[in-house]
Design an enzyme around this catalytic site. Sequence first.
Site, PDB file in Angstrom:
ATOM      1  N   CYS A   1       0.854  -1.196   0.000  1.00  0.00           N
ATOM      2  CA  CYS A   1       0.000   0.000   0.000  1.00  0.00           C
ATOM      3  C   CYS A   1       0.882   1.236   0.000  1.00  0.00           C
ATOM      4  O   CYS A   1       1.694   1.417   0.895  1.00  0.00           O
ATOM      5  CB  CYS A   1      -0.897  -0.022   1.237  1.00  0.00           C
ATOM      6  SG  CYS A   1      -1.724   1.540   1.553  1.00  0.00           S
TER       7      CYS A   1
ATOM      8  N   CYS B   1      -3.884   7.248  -1.753  1.00  0.00           N
ATOM      9  CA  CYS B   1      -5.158   7.344  -2.491  1.00  0.00           C
ATOM     10  C   CYS B   1      -6.314   7.826  -1.625  1.00  0.00           C
ATOM     11  O   CYS B   1      -7.205   8.522  -2.116  1.00  0.00           O
ATOM     12  CB  CYS B   1      -5.532   6.001  -3.092  1.00  0.00           C
ATOM     13  SG  CYS B   1      -4.134   5.049  -3.631  1.00  0.00           S
TER      14      CYS B   1
ATOM     15  N   THR C   1      -4.293   5.047   7.263  1.00  0.00           N
ATOM     16  CA  THR C   1      -3.260   4.696   6.290  1.00  0.00           C
ATOM     17  C   THR C   1      -2.272   5.851   6.153  1.00  0.00           C
ATOM     18  O   THR C   1      -2.685   6.992   5.935  1.00  0.00           O
ATOM     19  CB  THR C   1      -3.929   4.386   4.937  1.00  0.00           C
ATOM     20  OG1 THR C   1      -4.797   3.281   5.128  1.00  0.00           O
ATOM     21  CG2 THR C   1      -2.908   4.041   3.876  1.00  0.00           C
TER      22      THR C   1
ATOM     23  N   GLU D   1      -0.253   1.830   9.099  1.00  0.00           N
ATOM     24  CA  GLU D   1      -1.515   2.273   9.683  1.00  0.00           C
ATOM     25  C   GLU D   1      -1.262   2.726  11.113  1.00  0.00           C
ATOM     26  O   GLU D   1      -0.521   2.056  11.842  1.00  0.00           O
ATOM     27  CB  GLU D   1      -2.564   1.149   9.695  1.00  0.00           C
ATOM     28  CG  GLU D   1      -3.491   1.160   8.489  1.00  0.00           C
ATOM     29  CD  GLU D   1      -2.864   0.507   7.270  1.00  0.00           C
ATOM     30  OE1 GLU D   1      -2.011  -0.377   7.453  1.00  0.00           O
ATOM     31  OE2 GLU D   1      -3.209   0.894   6.135  1.00  0.00           O
TER      32      GLU D   1
ATOM     33  N   HIS E   1     -13.264   5.602  -3.422  1.00  0.00           N
ATOM     34  CA  HIS E   1     -12.201   4.820  -2.784  1.00  0.00           C
ATOM     35  C   HIS E   1     -12.306   3.328  -3.102  1.00  0.00           C
ATOM     36  O   HIS E   1     -11.296   2.641  -3.177  1.00  0.00           O
ATOM     37  CB  HIS E   1     -12.226   5.064  -1.274  1.00  0.00           C
ATOM     38  CG  HIS E   1     -10.928   4.721  -0.627  1.00  0.00           C
ATOM     39  ND1 HIS E   1      -9.703   5.057  -1.163  1.00  0.00           N
ATOM     40  CD2 HIS E   1     -10.648   4.038   0.505  1.00  0.00           C
ATOM     41  CE1 HIS E   1      -8.740   4.613  -0.388  1.00  0.00           C
ATOM     42  NE2 HIS E   1      -9.281   3.977   0.631  1.00  0.00           N
TER      43      HIS E   1
ATOM     44  N   TYR F   1      -9.279   0.652  -5.156  1.00  0.00           N
ATOM     45  CA  TYR F   1      -8.692  -0.633  -4.775  1.00  0.00           C
ATOM     46  C   TYR F   1      -8.200  -1.458  -5.953  1.00  0.00           C
ATOM     47  O   TYR F   1      -7.709  -2.573  -5.770  1.00  0.00           O
ATOM     48  CB  TYR F   1      -9.648  -1.407  -3.844  1.00  0.00           C
ATOM     49  CG  TYR F   1      -9.300  -1.099  -2.390  1.00  0.00           C
ATOM     50  CD1 TYR F   1      -9.484   0.193  -1.888  1.00  0.00           C
ATOM     51  CD2 TYR F   1      -8.731  -2.046  -1.561  1.00  0.00           C
ATOM     52  CE1 TYR F   1      -9.119   0.495  -0.594  1.00  0.00           C
ATOM     53  CE2 TYR F   1      -8.363  -1.746  -0.259  1.00  0.00           C
ATOM     54  CZ  TYR F   1      -8.560  -0.471   0.221  1.00  0.00           C
ATOM     55  OH  TYR F   1      -8.181  -0.165   1.505  1.00  0.00           O
TER      56      TYR F   1
ATOM     57  N   CYS G   1      -5.644  -0.709  -6.984  1.00  0.00           N
ATOM     58  CA  CYS G   1      -4.231  -0.751  -6.557  1.00  0.00           C
ATOM     59  C   CYS G   1      -3.802  -2.195  -6.339  1.00  0.00           C
ATOM     60  O   CYS G   1      -2.661  -2.561  -6.620  1.00  0.00           O
ATOM     61  CB  CYS G   1      -4.040   0.049  -5.268  1.00  0.00           C
ATOM     62  SG  CYS G   1      -4.831  -0.692  -3.817  1.00  0.00           S
TER      63      CYS G   1
ATOM     64  N   GLU H   1      -6.033  -5.738   4.341  1.00  0.00           N
ATOM     65  CA  GLU H   1      -6.510  -4.429   3.878  1.00  0.00           C
ATOM     66  C   GLU H   1      -7.493  -4.600   2.722  1.00  0.00           C
ATOM     67  O   GLU H   1      -8.450  -3.843   2.586  1.00  0.00           O
ATOM     68  CB  GLU H   1      -5.328  -3.562   3.453  1.00  0.00           C
ATOM     69  CG  GLU H   1      -5.735  -2.133   3.148  1.00  0.00           C
ATOM     70  CD  GLU H   1      -4.538  -1.252   2.869  1.00  0.00           C
ATOM     71  OE1 GLU H   1      -3.662  -1.667   2.089  1.00  0.00           O
ATOM     72  OE2 GLU H   1      -4.479  -0.145   3.412  1.00  0.00           O
TER      73      GLU H   1
HETATM   74 FE1  SF4 Z   1      -3.296   1.835  -0.133  1.00  0.00          FE
HETATM   75 FE2  SF4 Z   1      -4.687   0.842  -2.180  1.00  0.00          FE
HETATM   76 FE3  SF4 Z   1      -5.862   2.404  -0.343  1.00  0.00          FE
HETATM   77 FE4  SF4 Z   1      -4.124   3.367  -2.145  1.00  0.00          FE
HETATM   78  S1  SF4 Z   1      -6.171   2.467  -2.539  1.00  0.00           S
HETATM   79  S2  SF4 Z   1      -4.209   3.895   0.019  1.00  0.00           S
HETATM   80  S3  SF4 Z   1      -2.637   1.718  -2.236  1.00  0.00           S
HETATM   81  S4  SF4 Z   1      -4.999   0.353  -0.030  1.00  0.00           S
HETATM   82 FE    FE Z   2      -6.752   1.594   2.410  1.00  0.00          FE
END
Ligand code: SF4
Ligand code: FE
Length: 474
Positions: A91, A95, A182, A248, A283, A287, A289, A437
């Site tokens: 992570c 974001c 985060t 975190e 958000h 994810y 990501c 997560e």
């Molecule tokens: Fe972390 Fe993914 Fe959240 Fe971005 S979207 S802060 S990389 S968990």
């Molecule tokens: Fe997150």
Amino acid sequence: MYVESLRGRDIKVYLFGKQIQNPVDHAIIRPSINALKATYDLAIEDPDLATAWSPLINERVNRFLHIVESPEDLVIKNRMQRRLGQITGTCFQRCAGLDTISVLHSITYDIDQKHGTVYHQRYLNFLKQAQQHNLIIGAGMTDPKGDRSKRPSEQSDPDLFLHVIKRTKKGIYIKGAKAHMTGGLNSHWICVMPTMNLSEKDKDYAVVGMIPAHAVGITHIYGRQSCDLRALEEGDIDKGNAKFGGQETLVIFDNVFIPWDHVFMDGETEFAQDMVSRFTSYHRASYVCKTGLGDVIIGAAATIADYNGAEKASHIKDKLVEMTHLNETIYSSGIASSYEAKKLPSGIYKNDEMLANICKHNVTRFPYEISRLAQDLAGGLMVTLPSEQDFKHEITGPLLEKYLQGKASVPVEHRARILRLIENMTLGRNAVGYLTESLHGAGSPQAQRIQITRAMRVEEKKDFAKRIAGIQID
Ligand code: SF4
Ligand code: FE
């Protein structure tokens, strides 16, 4: 430079029962800073992907601070998130701040329209500063919540949800905590905001404000991660991913002052629900990501199959196909949500809510199956492999080199490194980012199911069926 900007702050951080004087150089904390730094580095290496033109300040800005002007902007954001997942394997923490900026654009505008307040201009003023200085904004959303059957104002301890405790001519004072934050102490600013819908009685809980992460009255308590103590060991092999990690923190706010200029909601309880659902629209699509992390783990699984000499086995190929199918399914729902974005009255675009929830719901499940398959391909050695120190030892080293060889052309160390990476992502430190997560971040699975239930328009679908079946509809 980002890392330097975190030095010299009078920030209160606790980790393993000690106050940490220099978090930037702490072996456990530094990998999380490196991951955030990757968001700055990518903007230089690939400006088309990680920067955008900001009409607010007439300059290019980091895409993590850019106001979404089109569906395409959201799609590029998703591509950037996937790329950063591929680079860091964890992570990269930026974001939630971007999604906070996005939701505040429309919420402050909507509140002003109804109440004649000036939140939107305050927000734009803040954002200009953030863009000019390329700041990190941490999202302080999740309250500890206490007794889940009770509203914020009904809790036995009023601080279990963050709230305003005093208002003066200059600003407000808040008290409470935000959990699972985060990148909490890697941020320059923290935005506190409500975590759920609020009633009239919860007025003091309807607060949105920006606070420096090192403000007087803030304490960060660092969250442990599985295998985090490996960061303190010598060597880099057993760490699996020595450079990057997530972060975190539990952030405590004790009588923290926010000047009015940085207050973007104060008492407008009726907007809390919208704020949460718009935030989750952004958000939950962020994810994607995790598909970047999925690319890393698929690559690791394919590599270990090569090293073991098993790459031609048809079941291995099939498992890699299965992993890819799952990973791309996540990605497709995320970017579909971005392509289907619609413009809000404030002028910003917002992801399609249903598809964002589907994306995040996929993320609560598929990385677990992808991890299972990666562990399958890795074999049991992933969890029985001796330590790096044993590889270096004069007696055990040569024995391990001899007996832990796979393909003769592949150094045993490479085999160990890939196994440790799979361990790191499925059991170790970055399993926090890839698995737990994925399950609980941006809302646990049930939260998505509630929103899917709300948006699934089942009555309309019943009518489709009835019409075709020849059943008369009143
Ligand atoms: Fe972390 Fe993914 Fe959240 Fe971005 S979207 S802060 S990389 S968990
Ligand atoms: Fe997150």
